[in-house]
Design a protein around this motif. Structure first.
Motif, mmCIF file in Angstrom:
data_model
loop_
_atom_site.group_PDB
_atom_site.id
_atom_site.type_symbol
_atom_site.label_atom_id
_atom_site.label_comp_id
_atom_site.label_asym_id
_atom_site.label_seq_id
_atom_site.Cartn_x
_atom_site.Cartn_y
_atom_site.Cartn_z
ATOM 1 N N LYS A 20 27.213 41.295 -6.493
ATOM 2 C CA LYS A 20 28.536 42.092 -6.598
ATOM 3 C C LYS A 20 29.419 42.139 -5.589
ATOM 4 O O LYS A 20 29.058 42.501 -4.399
ATOM 5 C CB LYS A 20 28.009 43.598 -6.953
ATOM 6 C CG LYS A 20 27.093 44.018 -8.252
ATOM 7 C CD LYS A 20 26.617 45.677 -8.123
ATOM 8 C CE LYS A 20 25.872 45.504 -9.292
ATOM 9 N NZ LYS A 20 25.257 47.021 -9.182
ATOM 10 N N LYS A 21 30.585 41.581 -5.919
ATOM 11 C CA LYS A 21 31.422 41.606 -4.735
ATOM 12 C C LYS A 21 30.988 40.844 -3.380
ATOM 13 O O LYS A 21 31.112 41.406 -2.334
ATOM 14 C CB LYS A 21 31.971 42.986 -4.417
ATOM 15 C CG LYS A 21 32.536 43.488 -5.574
ATOM 16 C CD LYS A 21 32.885 45.147 -5.331
ATOM 17 C CE LYS A 21 33.651 45.709 -6.507
ATOM 18 N NZ LYS A 21 33.842 47.082 -6.289
ATOM 19 N N GLY A 22 30.249 39.875 -3.585
ATOM 20 C CA GLY A 22 29.702 38.952 -2.325
ATOM 21 C C GLY A 22 28.495 39.193 -1.971
ATOM 22 O O GLY A 22 28.000 38.748 -0.888
ATOM 23 N N TYR A 23 27.954 40.474 -2.556
ATOM 24 C CA TYR A 23 26.691 40.815 -1.924
ATOM 25 C C TYR A 23 25.464 40.904 -3.110
ATOM 26 O O TYR A 23 26.021 41.115 -4.175
ATOM 27 C CB TYR A 23 26.944 42.431 -1.380
ATOM 28 C CG TYR A 23 27.436 42.377 -0.034
ATOM 29 C CD1 TYR A 23 27.012 42.291 1.076
ATOM 30 C CD2 TYR A 23 28.878 42.772 0.015
ATOM 31 C CE1 TYR A 23 27.751 42.417 2.449
ATOM 32 C CE2 TYR A 23 29.569 43.135 1.139
ATOM 33 C CZ TYR A 23 28.996 42.801 2.318
ATOM 34 O OH TYR A 23 29.682 43.074 3.243
ATOM 35 N N THR A 24 24.385 40.710 -2.585
ATOM 36 C CA THR A 24 23.160 41.141 -3.408
ATOM 37 C C THR A 24 22.489 42.523 -3.284
ATOM 38 O O THR A 24 21.935 43.080 -4.071
ATOM 39 C CB THR A 24 22.040 39.959 -3.363
ATOM 40 O OG1 THR A 24 21.342 40.071 -1.964
ATOM 41 C CG2 THR A 24 22.793 38.619 -3.459
ATOM 42 N N GLY A 83 26.446 36.064 4.350
ATOM 43 C CA GLY A 83 27.756 36.792 4.465
ATOM 44 C C GLY A 83 28.312 36.937 3.072
ATOM 45 O O GLY A 83 28.249 36.087 2.604
ATOM 46 N N PRO A 84 29.243 38.139 3.039
ATOM 47 C CA PRO A 84 29.764 38.329 1.667
ATOM 48 C C PRO A 84 30.667 37.061 1.245
ATOM 49 O O PRO A 84 30.873 36.836 0.143
ATOM 50 C CB PRO A 84 30.471 39.557 1.861
ATOM 51 C CG PRO A 84 30.868 39.625 3.400
ATOM 52 C CD PRO A 84 29.544 38.906 4.108
ATOM 53 N N PRO A 247 33.442 38.175 -7.218
ATOM 54 C CA PRO A 247 34.413 38.486 -6.260
ATOM 55 C C PRO A 247 35.135 39.988 -7.093
ATOM 56 O O PRO A 247 35.162 39.768 -8.399
ATOM 57 C CB PRO A 247 35.256 37.502 -5.968
ATOM 58 C CG PRO A 247 35.105 36.652 -7.037
ATOM 59 C CD PRO A 247 33.982 36.569 -7.687
ATOM 60 N N ALA A 248 35.686 40.762 -6.086
ATOM 61 C CA ALA A 248 36.156 41.763 -6.818
ATOM 62 C C ALA A 248 37.707 41.669 -7.559
ATOM 63 O O ALA A 248 37.927 42.054 -8.316
ATOM 64 C CB ALA A 248 36.619 42.914 -5.724
ATOM 65 N N ASP A 249 38.220 40.533 -7.074
ATOM 66 C CA ASP A 249 39.652 40.207 -7.542
ATOM 67 C C ASP A 249 39.651 38.453 -7.508
ATOM 68 O O ASP A 249 40.071 38.202 -6.536
ATOM 69 C CB ASP A 249 40.852 40.625 -6.594
ATOM 70 C CG ASP A 249 42.132 40.477 -7.161
ATOM 71 O OD1 ASP A 249 42.184 39.421 -8.033
ATOM 72 O OD2 ASP A 249 43.020 41.316 -6.735
ATOM 73 N N PHE A 574 41.255 37.287 1.987
ATOM 74 C CA PHE A 574 39.818 36.314 1.665
ATOM 75 C C PHE A 574 38.677 37.630 1.444
ATOM 76 O O PHE A 574 38.227 37.846 0.213
ATOM 77 C CB PHE A 574 39.668 35.621 2.551
ATOM 78 C CG PHE A 574 38.375 34.732 1.876
ATOM 79 C CD1 PHE A 574 37.978 34.698 0.779
ATOM 80 C CD2 PHE A 574 37.937 33.944 2.900
ATOM 81 C CE1 PHE A 574 36.755 33.778 0.410
ATOM 82 C CE2 PHE A 574 36.593 32.943 2.645
ATOM 83 C CZ PHE A 574 36.217 33.091 1.506
ATOM 84 N N PHE A 575 38.792 38.360 2.498
ATOM 85 C CA PHE A 575 37.575 39.581 2.406
ATOM 86 C C PHE A 575 38.056 40.507 1.416
ATOM 87 O O PHE A 575 37.005 41.116 0.640
ATOM 88 C CB PHE A 575 37.605 40.167 4.104
ATOM 89 C CG PHE A 575 36.628 41.121 3.988
ATOM 90 C CD1 PHE A 575 35.356 40.776 4.685
ATOM 91 C CD2 PHE A 575 36.862 42.557 3.803
ATOM 92 C CE1 PHE A 575 34.288 41.554 4.808
ATOM 93 C CE2 PHE A 575 35.811 43.415 4.188
ATOM 94 C CZ PHE A 575 34.414 43.040 4.491
ATOM 95 N N SER A 576 39.200 40.828 1.722
ATOM 96 C CA SER A 576 39.658 42.024 0.431
ATOM 97 C C SER A 576 39.293 41.576 -1.058
ATOM 98 O O SER A 576 39.079 42.373 -1.841
ATOM 99 C CB SER A 576 40.819 42.321 0.546
ATOM 100 O OG SER A 576 41.239 42.691 2.123
ATOM 101 N N ALA A 577 39.817 40.403 -1.360
ATOM 102 C CA ALA A 577 39.635 39.815 -2.806
ATOM 103 C C ALA A 577 37.984 39.615 -3.015
ATOM 104 O O ALA A 577 37.816 39.923 -4.202
ATOM 105 C CB ALA A 577 40.235 38.336 -2.549
#
Lengths: 712, 65
Positions: A20-24, A83-84, A247-249, A574-577
């Protein structure tokens, strides 16, 4: 080679955590004492504070070790995280792993940032971070199968001895039909017998149909790996797309990925041509600015350096796509095919050499007085295959050569080997000895700090001279830049958390050439911002090269061109997306500052992390010998007269060398004062309570470590 | 004639890189150029002469390792 033998001693099947959004939001721990395989959730609190990558590694390690833990104690851990943002195909530099452990060279946490597919494959298999601790009784292999959702530990025998062949054999063993699905982490015999063993992280090069690898080189993590009797950690995963990281977006991610990749594709050919020559373009540039280490950092240039720079390697590198992660536009991981070594176990065979990069060329070439690109290739090949860090190997041998030429050590100590600068054959023999754990190579493999003790105690060498010329700080060998004329970069090395590696700060040109930072306060500000921003790449699983090695054409018009502000903005996007957490440039720095200070406190926990450990050898500040002074006499005379207002008319070279030294050592101390103040540390280099509270890392155990050092 | 980042610039005999840069705007951060593909750094700007019909690229800030 006969069939390898793998005997399963533990296996679990697991339900893969959804990304989810770069993380497990899960970690994997392998305890080798009990062959335990443990999966744990990662809390939101830890995620918010440590972000991922090196942050997660350090948090896991902090909880694994005590202040008394030594590198070869079972509780010492090797942690690997991505990392995410790691594992984003197409984003330049988007597939790094960050590896940490307590270093055999320094006794404090070391971190190393490495390419190859392992980090993303591990994450997509369900784990943000893995921790390996304990010690196996027999040689073992750990297999994380993200396709079958299974983790296995095998006792292993009849394996190839070196990383070059082992990576190849295990890649085919674990997925014969789709070797691209496999990434292998392995070391080699050099890691078993030296303190600067590296780890090789592999990927399958589909174009060349062969295994390639990059190195987590610094600080001897490969040595810890070998000490635990781990022969390899293997990850297997299938197809990867931008959606894999969930990714979130996704649209925003596509937009920023496309923008950054497009710019690199357009500008790299006009700028450093890294897709063609890697980082070898730095050789002529450093040489012309007197920053290329020659003869153990004694000199900064050499007339034969053109033989080992981009002009040579451009023609030697094999043409083709050389990204160490999928779709990377920088694609700087070049190599040489059909290379035939003239020494060692691969003598006369055709091999593929992954490299060299600038650091290897400078450390194992010019610093040793070797200006033959073929010999550098052979050193590169064997260091990788044996699992040894080319930077520590090069800098250590350069130290040995200067000791040899100054009669600090003699043929009697070197098993009869002439170790004068430029001796190619004996350099290679020394490397083979390190891998075999035989001869004088055993001593060299202990690194410069240990060699100084041995040479003084057993061989009667002059400790004061060796302290001046031995290019180590905190026990780690210097990476390959001359810093004599850049006070800021002296701080960049000496005040770096893990030791003198340039990935925290590379300020030589900003300071020495452009004079961007004339005051101590300016330098201190740079030694705050740049280490913080560079730390952020390690938190997120990224490579820093796309940030400032290829820059926008209008960057020079920006008020702060050194920061490459446009790209910093892209990284925030990038981080936000990916994570869905809206951030900006200041937000990125804030993320890093917490982890950076936590690492400093970690050093303190391990018995270091204070001012006395932030010193550098005088060779990094100025000319040690009269010969060295006279090689740039006009420059140094001018500084004594103009900068320090000294009357040097009656002074001989010895007196002038001493006068310059006094001034430069004073400058370094003043810089240290300014940097500590800017970072919110005491005059002894310890983060204050106010600093850890401001950063939200005022955990009880952190405050306890500070209290023990008198900071409360 | 020479080309500097794709712009045509008048060439004169014995023109050095240092002299060329003095005639250009926004070059204060330029410490390395490519002269006909070869890297030339600022310590050599004053002594490096530019042949006629040369192609010159101005490189941005050197970021190092």
């Amino acid at each position: 080679m006969d069939q390898i033998n793998l005997k399963e001693i533990k296996a679990i099947s697991y339900e893969k955590a959804e990304i989810k959004k770069g993380y497990t939001d899960h970690s994997l721990r392998i305890n080798l004492d009990e062959s335990d395989i443990i999966i744990n959730p990662i809390t939101e609190k830890i995620k918010d504070k440590f972000i991922g990558g090196k942050g997660y590694d350090l948090w896991m390690m902090w909880n694994a070790v005590s202040g008394d833990t030594k590198w070869n104690d079972p509780e010492n851990a090797i942690c690997i995280s991505s990392g995410p943002l790691g594992g984003t195909p197409g984003y330049p530099g988007g597939g790094k792993s960050i590896v940490t452990s307590i270093s055999p060279l320094t006794g404090i946490p070391i971190d190393s940032n490495v390419g190859g597919y392992f980090g993303p494959y591990k994450k997509f298999s369900g784990f943000d971070v893995i921790q390996i601790d304990g010690k196996a009784k027999q040689d073992c292999i750990i297999f994380i199968d993200g396709i079958e959702n299974k983790i296995q530990i095998f006792e292993a025998s009849n394996l190839p001895q070196d990383s070059y062949e082992l990576s190849n054999v295990l890649t085919h063993h674990f997925d014969e039909k789709k070797p691209v699905n496999v990434s292998v982490v392995s070391a080699g015999p050099g890691a078993e017998h030296t303190y600067f063993g590296c780890l090789n992280f592999s990927w399958w090069d589909a174009g060349r149909k062969r295994v390639r690898y990059k190195q987590a080189g610094r600080g001897g993590i490969g040595t810890v790996f070998a000490d635990k009797k781990v022969k390899a950690v293997v990850a297997r995963f299938g197809a990867v797309s931008m959606k894999t990281n969930n990714p979130a977006d996704l649209d925003a991610l596509k937009l920023v990925t496309k923008a950054h990749a497009k710019e690199i594709n357009e500008l790299d050919p006009k700028q450093n041509r890294m897709a063609l020559v890697g980082t070898t373009h730095l050789i002529p540039i450093m040489n012309d600015h007197e920053c290329l280490p020659v003869h153990n950092f004694k000199f900064g240039s050499h007339p034969e350096s053109f033989l080992i720079g981009e002009e040579a390697y451009e023609h030697i590198f094999d043409k083709g796509f050389d990204g160490c992660w999928r779709g990377c536009a920088v694609a700087c991981a070049h190599g040489v095919k059909d290379f035939s070594p003239f020494t060692g176990p691969y003598r006369g065979q055709k091999v593929f050499v992954d490299g060299p990069e600038y650091e290897t060329v400078a450390g194992c070439g010019s610093s040793l007085g070797i200006f033959d690109p073929q010999t550098i290739l052979e050193i590169n090949f064997y260091c990788d295959a044996y699992g040894m860090d080319t930077i520590s190997v090069g800098t250590s041998i350069a130290f040995v050569m200067e000791c040899f030429e100054n009669n600090q050590i003699t043929l009697e100590h070197t098993d009869g080997m002439d170790l004068s600068f430029g001796n190619r054959f004996n350099t290679l023999e020394l490397i083979h000895q390190m891998a075999r754990g035989k001869g004088f190579g055993v001593i060299v493999g202990k690194g410069i700090r240990n060699m100084k003790e041995i040479f003084a105690k057993d061989f009667g060498a002059d400790m004061a001279f060796m302290q001046d010329i031995g290019m180590e700080s905190k026990g780690l060998e210097f990476s390959e830049y001359i810093t004599k004329e850049s006070l800021a970069q002296q701080g960049g090395y000496g005040l770096a958390l893990k030791g003198p590696q340039h990935d925290e700060a590379w300020l030589i040109f900003l300071d020495m050439v452009h004079n961007f930072m004339p005051s101590f306060e300016d330098k201190a500000e740079a030694l705050h911002w740049f280490p913080m921003f560079r730390t952020w790449f390690g938190l997120c699983g990224l490579c820093k090269l796309p940030w400032n090695d290829i820059v926008p054409e209008d960057n020079k018009d920006n008020a702060e061109p050194a920061k490459v502000v446009k790209h910093v903005g892209w990284y925030a996007d990038f981080f936000s997306a990916v994570t869905g957490k809206k951030t900006d440039a200041d937000g990125l720095i804030a993320m890093s500052e917490a982890v950076y200070n936590f690492q400093r406190v970690f050093n303190l926990k391990m018995g270091y992390g204070t001012r006395e450990h932030d010193t550098i050898p005088y060779r990094a500040m100025g000319p040690v010998t009269e010969e060295e002074y006279e090689s740039r006499q006009e420059l140094y005379d001018g500084q004594l007269k103009d900068k320090y207002s000294l009357d040097i008319s009656g002074m001989d070279t010895k007196a002038k060398t001493a006068a310059l030294r006094q001034k430069r050592e004073e400058q370094y101390e003043l810089l240290t004062d300014a940097v500590y103040e800017r970072r919110g540390w005491t005059n002894n280099g310890i983060p204050t309570v106010a600093t850890v509270k401001r950063l939200g890392i005022d955990f009880p155990e952190v405050l306890e470590v500070l209290k023990k050092s008198g900071v409360e | 004639m020479i080309k500097v980042d794709e712009k045509v610039v008048q060439w004169t005999k014995n023109l050095t890189i240092a002299q060329l840069l003095k005639t250009l705007d926004d070059v204060k951060f330029c410490s390395v150029v490519r002269l006909n593909g070869k890297l030339i750094s600022s310590p050599k700007f004053k002594t490096t002469k530019i042949p006629d019909n040369s192609k010159i690229q101005l490189l941005p800030l050197v970021a190092g390792g």
